[in-house]
Design an enzyme around this catalytic site. Structure first.
Site, PDB file in Angstrom:
ATOM      1  N   ASN A 251      30.285  45.833  49.963  1.00 20.43           N
ATOM      2  CA  ASN A 251      31.630  45.882  50.536  1.00 20.43           C
ATOM      3  C   ASN A 251      32.182  47.305  50.631  1.00 20.43           C
ATOM      4  O   ASN A 251      32.241  48.035  49.636  1.00 20.43           O
ATOM      5  CB  ASN A 251      32.562  45.025  49.654  1.00 20.43           C
ATOM      6  CG  ASN A 251      33.794  44.568  50.398  1.00 20.43           C
ATOM      7  OD1 ASN A 251      33.960  44.860  51.583  1.00 20.43           O
ATOM      8  ND2 ASN A 251      34.664  43.845  49.700  1.00 20.43           N
TER       9      ASN A 251
ATOM     10  N   HIS B 285      39.396  30.205  43.321  1.00 22.26           N
ATOM     11  CA  HIS B 285      40.272  31.354  43.064  1.00 22.26           C
ATOM     12  C   HIS B 285      41.699  30.987  43.494  1.00 22.26           C
ATOM     13  O   HIS B 285      42.062  31.143  44.656  1.00 22.26           O
ATOM     14  CB  HIS B 285      39.721  32.531  43.868  1.00 22.26           C
ATOM     15  CG  HIS B 285      40.502  33.796  43.785  1.00 22.26           C
ATOM     16  ND1 HIS B 285      40.293  34.739  42.798  1.00 22.26           N
ATOM     17  CD2 HIS B 285      41.480  34.308  44.579  1.00 22.26           C
ATOM     18  CE1 HIS B 285      41.110  35.762  42.988  1.00 22.26           C
ATOM     19  NE2 HIS B 285      41.839  35.532  44.064  1.00 22.26           N
TER      20      HIS B 285
ATOM     21  N   ARG C 292      40.123  29.869  38.706  1.00 24.81           N
ATOM     22  CA  ARG C 292      40.550  31.198  38.240  1.00 24.81           C
ATOM     23  C   ARG C 292      41.974  31.418  38.733  1.00 24.81           C
ATOM     24  O   ARG C 292      42.264  31.170  39.906  1.00 24.81           O
ATOM     25  CB  ARG C 292      39.608  32.262  38.780  1.00 24.81           C
ATOM     26  CG  ARG C 292      39.870  33.644  38.203  1.00 24.81           C
ATOM     27  CD  ARG C 292      38.778  34.612  38.567  1.00 24.81           C
ATOM     28  NE  ARG C 292      38.799  34.944  39.972  1.00 24.81           N
ATOM     29  CZ  ARG C 292      37.884  35.715  40.566  1.00 24.81           C
ATOM     30  NH1 ARG C 292      36.877  36.202  39.872  1.00 24.81           N
ATOM     31  NH2 ARG C 292      37.965  35.983  41.840  1.00 24.81           N
TER      32      ARG C 292
ATOM     33  N   TYR D 273      45.413  42.920  42.596  1.00 25.12           N
ATOM     34  CA  TYR D 273      44.127  42.284  42.835  1.00 25.12           C
ATOM     35  C   TYR D 273      44.275  40.760  42.797  1.00 25.12           C
ATOM     36  O   TYR D 273      44.941  40.204  41.927  1.00 25.12           O
ATOM     37  CB  TYR D 273      43.071  42.687  41.770  1.00 25.12           C
ATOM     38  CG  TYR D 273      41.927  41.729  41.863  1.00 25.12           C
ATOM     39  CD1 TYR D 273      41.005  41.850  42.899  1.00 25.12           C
ATOM     40  CD2 TYR D 273      41.838  40.610  41.029  1.00 25.12           C
ATOM     41  CE1 TYR D 273      40.018  40.907  43.096  1.00 25.12           C
ATOM     42  CE2 TYR D 273      40.848  39.666  41.209  1.00 25.12           C
ATOM     43  CZ  TYR D 273      39.947  39.825  42.250  1.00 25.12           C
ATOM     44  OH  TYR D 273      38.987  38.871  42.460  1.00 25.12           O
TER      45      TYR D 273
ATOM     46  N   ASP E 106      40.751  37.078  36.145  1.00 19.90           N
ATOM     47  CA  ASP E 106      40.076  38.350  36.429  1.00 19.90           C
ATOM     48  C   ASP E 106      41.049  39.502  36.180  1.00 19.90           C
ATOM     49  O   ASP E 106      42.080  39.604  36.861  1.00 19.90           O
ATOM     50  CB  ASP E 106      39.614  38.358  37.902  1.00 19.90           C
ATOM     51  CG  ASP E 106      38.657  39.500  38.219  1.00 19.90           C
ATOM     52  OD1 ASP E 106      38.503  40.400  37.368  1.00 19.90           O
ATOM     53  OD2 ASP E 106      38.077  39.481  39.330  1.00 19.90           O
TER      54      ASP E 106
ATOM     55  N   HIS F 158      40.048  42.613  36.452  1.00 23.25           N
ATOM     56  CA  HIS F 158      39.596  43.574  37.466  1.00 23.25           C
ATOM     57  C   HIS F 158      39.641  45.016  36.982  1.00 23.25           C
ATOM     58  O   HIS F 158      40.195  45.904  37.648  1.00 23.25           O
ATOM     59  CB  HIS F 158      40.389  43.383  38.775  1.00 23.25           C
ATOM     60  CG  HIS F 158      39.520  43.511  39.995  1.00 23.25           C
ATOM     61  ND1 HIS F 158      39.402  44.664  40.702  1.00 23.25           N
ATOM     62  CD2 HIS F 158      38.705  42.620  40.616  1.00 23.25           C
ATOM     63  CE1 HIS F 158      38.560  44.488  41.718  1.00 23.25           C
ATOM     64  NE2 HIS F 158      38.111  43.250  41.683  1.00 23.25           N
TER      65      HIS F 158
ATOM     66  N   GLU G 286      37.731  38.135  32.748  1.00 21.80           N
ATOM     67  CA  GLU G 286      36.709  38.848  33.524  1.00 21.80           C
ATOM     68  C   GLU G 286      37.032  40.335  33.631  1.00 21.80           C
ATOM     69  O   GLU G 286      38.195  40.705  33.854  1.00 21.80           O
ATOM     70  CB  GLU G 286      36.688  38.194  34.906  1.00 21.80           C
ATOM     71  CG  GLU G 286      35.779  38.818  35.902  1.00 21.80           C
ATOM     72  CD  GLU G 286      35.792  37.987  37.198  1.00 21.80           C
ATOM     73  OE1 GLU G 286      36.038  36.756  37.142  1.00 21.80           O
ATOM     74  OE2 GLU G 286      35.561  38.569  38.264  1.00 21.80           O
TER      75      GLU G 286
ATOM     76  N   GLU H  75      30.000  42.162  37.762  1.00 21.84           N
ATOM     77  CA  GLU H  75      29.879  42.034  39.218  1.00 21.84           C
ATOM     78  C   GLU H  75      29.509  43.363  39.890  1.00 21.84           C
ATOM     79  O   GLU H  75      28.981  43.354  40.986  1.00 21.84           O
ATOM     80  CB  GLU H  75      31.140  41.431  39.837  1.00 21.84           C
ATOM     81  CG  GLU H  75      32.371  42.291  39.705  1.00 21.84           C
ATOM     82  CD  GLU H  75      33.612  41.621  40.273  1.00 21.84           C
ATOM     83  OE1 GLU H  75      33.862  40.448  39.947  1.00 21.84           O
ATOM     84  OE2 GLU H  75      34.328  42.281  41.035  1.00 21.84           O
TER      85      GLU H  75
ATOM     86  N   ARG I 242      27.847  38.588  34.932  1.00 22.44           N
ATOM     87  CA  ARG I 242      28.295  38.245  36.292  1.00 22.44           C
ATOM     88  C   ARG I 242      27.497  38.912  37.406  1.00 22.44           C
ATOM     89  O   ARG I 242      27.897  38.904  38.556  1.00 22.44           O
ATOM     90  CB  ARG I 242      29.782  38.606  36.432  1.00 22.44           C
ATOM     91  CG  ARG I 242      30.604  37.541  35.800  1.00 22.44           C
ATOM     92  CD  ARG I 242      32.067  37.611  36.017  1.00 22.44           C
ATOM     93  NE  ARG I 242      32.570  38.053  37.288  1.00 22.44           N
ATOM     94  CZ  ARG I 242      32.569  37.329  38.403  1.00 22.44           C
ATOM     95  NH1 ARG I 242      32.056  36.118  38.423  1.00 22.44           N
ATOM     96  NH2 ARG I 242      33.075  37.821  39.507  1.00 22.44           N
TER      97      ARG I 242
ATOM     98  N   HIS J   1      28.905  36.471  40.319  1.00 20.23           N
ATOM     99  CA  HIS J   1      29.891  36.852  41.333  1.00 20.23           C
ATOM    100  C   HIS J   1      29.622  36.051  42.607  1.00 20.23           C
ATOM    101  O   HIS J   1      28.478  35.897  43.014  1.00 20.23           O
ATOM    102  CB  HIS J   1      29.666  38.341  41.586  1.00 20.23           C
ATOM    103  CG  HIS J   1      30.668  39.037  42.417  1.00 20.23           C
ATOM    104  ND1 HIS J   1      30.381  40.218  43.062  1.00 20.23           N
ATOM    105  CD2 HIS J   1      31.959  38.758  42.715  1.00 20.23           C
ATOM    106  CE1 HIS J   1      31.452  40.640  43.711  1.00 20.23           C
ATOM    107  NE2 HIS J   1      32.420  39.775  43.517  1.00 20.23           N
TER     108      HIS J   1
ATOM    109  N   ASP K   2      32.769  38.561  50.087  1.00 15.59           N
ATOM    110  CA  ASP K   2      31.970  39.656  50.644  1.00 15.59           C
ATOM    111  C   ASP K   2      30.477  39.501  50.338  1.00 15.59           C
ATOM    112  O   ASP K   2      29.679  40.341  50.722  1.00 15.59           O
ATOM    113  CB  ASP K   2      32.498  41.020  50.176  1.00 15.59           C
ATOM    114  CG  ASP K   2      32.764  41.108  48.693  1.00 15.59           C
ATOM    115  OD1 ASP K   2      33.663  40.402  48.208  1.00 15.59           O
ATOM    116  OD2 ASP K   2      32.076  41.874  48.011  1.00 15.59           O
TER     117      ASP K   2
ATOM    118  N   GLU L 169      30.927  31.591  40.590  1.00 15.48           N
ATOM    119  CA  GLU L 169      32.120  31.798  41.415  1.00 15.48           C
ATOM    120  C   GLU L 169      31.849  31.285  42.832  1.00 15.48           C
ATOM    121  O   GLU L 169      30.772  31.494  43.384  1.00 15.48           O
ATOM    122  CB  GLU L 169      32.459  33.295  41.477  1.00 15.48           C
ATOM    123  CG  GLU L 169      33.638  33.594  42.394  1.00 15.48           C
ATOM    124  CD  GLU L 169      34.043  35.073  42.399  1.00 15.48           C
ATOM    125  OE1 GLU L 169      33.392  35.881  41.724  1.00 15.48           O
ATOM    126  OE2 GLU L 169      35.019  35.384  43.092  1.00 15.48           O
TER     127      GLU L 169
ATOM    128  N   TRP M 108      40.883  50.158  40.694  1.00 19.12           N
ATOM    129  CA  TRP M 108      41.352  49.017  41.489  1.00 19.12           C
ATOM    130  C   TRP M 108      40.610  47.790  41.076  1.00 19.12           C
ATOM    131  O   TRP M 108      40.023  47.299  40.455  1.00 19.12           O
ATOM    132  CB  TRP M 108      41.139  49.211  42.994  1.00 19.12           C
ATOM    133  CG  TRP M 108      41.700  48.017  43.707  1.00 19.12           C
ATOM    134  CD1 TRP M 108      43.015  47.735  43.945  1.00 19.12           C
ATOM    135  CD2 TRP M 108      40.961  46.900  44.219  1.00 19.12           C
ATOM    136  NE1 TRP M 108      43.146  46.522  44.561  1.00 19.12           N
ATOM    137  CE2 TRP M 108      41.906  45.981  44.750  1.00 19.12           C
ATOM    138  CE3 TRP M 108      39.603  46.574  44.269  1.00 19.12           C
ATOM    139  CZ2 TRP M 108      41.519  44.751  45.324  1.00 19.12           C
ATOM    140  CZ3 TRP M 108      39.214  45.396  44.840  1.00 19.12           C
ATOM    141  CH2 TRP M 108      40.174  44.482  45.373  1.00 19.12           C
TER     142      TRP M 108
END
Ligand code: CS2
Ligand code: MG
Length: 402
Positions: free
Chosen positions: A37, A122, A147, A159, A210, A212, A236, A262, A283, A312, A316, A339, A402
């Site tokens: 991605n 999600h 999630r 996120y 998550d 993130h 996560e 991930e 993951r 994961h 994407d 996921e 991020w």
């Protein structure tokens, strides 16, 4: 049988995907996902310019040897671009092997270990009541695990929260958009979110979250201990995972299960985390971690150390990756959860596939190989469009994760 063609297909049916298609002298074809991605064209070039020429004339049956040839033979080991390219070749070769054998790939991996692959959805919203409505939607669809991600009052974007809900897509601009982050505000909201979800849905539903990569180990330990009473299935990516020792500190403060990996691309990214039992779920997934061959190796190491899988499966990662992931998920002894972010209709049309969702499980295709294809004519109608993930800054303007 020899490899006669290896072709890279870039298509953007709503988002960018890179796919490798290998053809053999017997006319058997196999495909593998090569999507990274925001850096898609770098993998496309790595494959086109440096890998495809090496594949022509090779025996497609020699999967392990080809993996070693591309890994050791590059001299420059690991890294997301290299490992995604190797994954694409590996996945396509497993697809071919299954088709030649007349068996779905999971049969070649040892056969079924379970009835279906438990997946989580999600659920997200700007506010807690919105998230609760989304959780209800997933429960109605039959999900056994969800999630939960919520907007943070005072922050424009965070996120996991999007207008599109079911088709969450973070790569939202042709140059990276900028978001603002406040750990203090975030830490106030998450316990309220968990309390509200448990209050409405009880304790049978598995609840995941998550983080993130946003916290420090001590912040993550503190959050985990506050969430324990709500029995999270996992937290996560609590912290960026370059510093693996940091997870010891998290462990000293909470028994909340931790899921990481991930962004990992090799067994060496998680070797310490697994060996020291610093995480509960790994993951890593097929497309970014060297394909079925290498991911199986990671999962086997994890199995020795009581670490389960939790691959994961964001939008994407193309249906070619999801198909491959499901064959591993159904076969390995230490499967945990998968996921599953649904793809848009346009993506599903470009990648016709045989996996299906029923009663909270995904079921891999029973067709020989991986049970996924790419409609090249349709793919050609969707040219590449530059798209980036956002970046994050603290309220004072400093760069954050991020
Ligand atoms: C994520 C992803 O699904 C997840 O768990 O963390 O949405 C991630 O942000 C994207 O896959 C990045 O490409
Ligand atoms: Mg994640």
């Amino acid at each position: 049988m020899r490899i006669t063609d290896a072709k890279v297909i870039v298509t953007s049916p709503g988002r960018n995907f890179v796919t490798l298609k290998i053809t053999t002298s017997d006319g058997v074809t196999g495909i593998g996902d090569a999507t990274l991605n925001g850096r898609e064209l770098s993998v496309a070039s790595y494959l086109r310019d440096h890998v495809c020429p090496l594949l022509i004339g090779r025996d497609p049956a020699r999967i392990e040897d080809t993996w070693q040839y591309l890994y050791r033979g590059a001299y420059w080991r690991r890294g997301p671009v290299t490992m995604t390219a190797i994954a694409a070749v590996d996945t396509a070769l497993w697809d071919i092997k299954g088709k030649v054998a007349g068996l779905p790939v999971y049969q070649l991996l040892g056969g079924r270990s379970r009835a279906g692959v438990t997946v989580y959805g999600h659920a997200n919203g700007e506010t807690i009541p919105e998230v609760l409505d989304e959780v209800a939607r997933y429960v109605d669809l039959g999900y056994r695990a969800v999630r939960v991600q919520c907007g943070i009052p005072g922050l424009d974007a965070t996120y996991g929260v999007s207008r599109d809900k079911m088709f969450y897509e973070p790569a939202d601009a042709n140059l990276p958009s900028e978001a603002t982050w406040s750990t203090e505000r975030y830490l106030r909201v998450v316990p309220e979110l968990f309390a509200a979800v448990r209050d409405r849905f009880g304790y049978d539903l598995r609840i995941l979250h998550d983080i993130h990569h946003r916290l420090t180990p001590i912040e993550a330990g503190g959050l985990g201990s506050r969430l324990e009473e709500y029995a999270p299935f996992w937290l996560e990516d609590p912290v960026p995972a370059e510093l693996q020792d940091g997870f010891r500190l998290i462990r000293q403060h909470t028994t909340a299960p931790i899921a990481v990996g991930e962004v990992f691309n090799s067994i060496w990214d998680c070797e310490q985390l697994i060996r020291e039992q610093l995480i509960d779920f790994i993951r890593a997934t097929v497309v970014h971690a060297g394909g079925i061959t290498h991911l199986r190796r990671i999962f086997d190491l994890a199995a020795l150390h009581h670490v389960r899988t939790g691959s994961h499966g964001a939008t994407d990662l193309s249906p070619a990756c999801m198909s491959a992931a499901l064959h591993l998920d159904i076969a390995v002894p230490n499967f945990g959860i998968q996921e599953y972010m649904r793809h848009t209709e346009a993506t599903d049309e470009v990648f016709p596939h045989g996996y299906r969702f029923a009663d909270g499980y995904l079921h891999p295709s029973e067709e020989p190989g991986l049970g996924v294809d790419i409609d090249e004519k349709l793919a050609a109608r969707y040219p590449y469009e530059p798209a980036y993930l956002p970046v994050n800054r603290l309220t004072d303007g400093s760069m954050h994760n991020w």
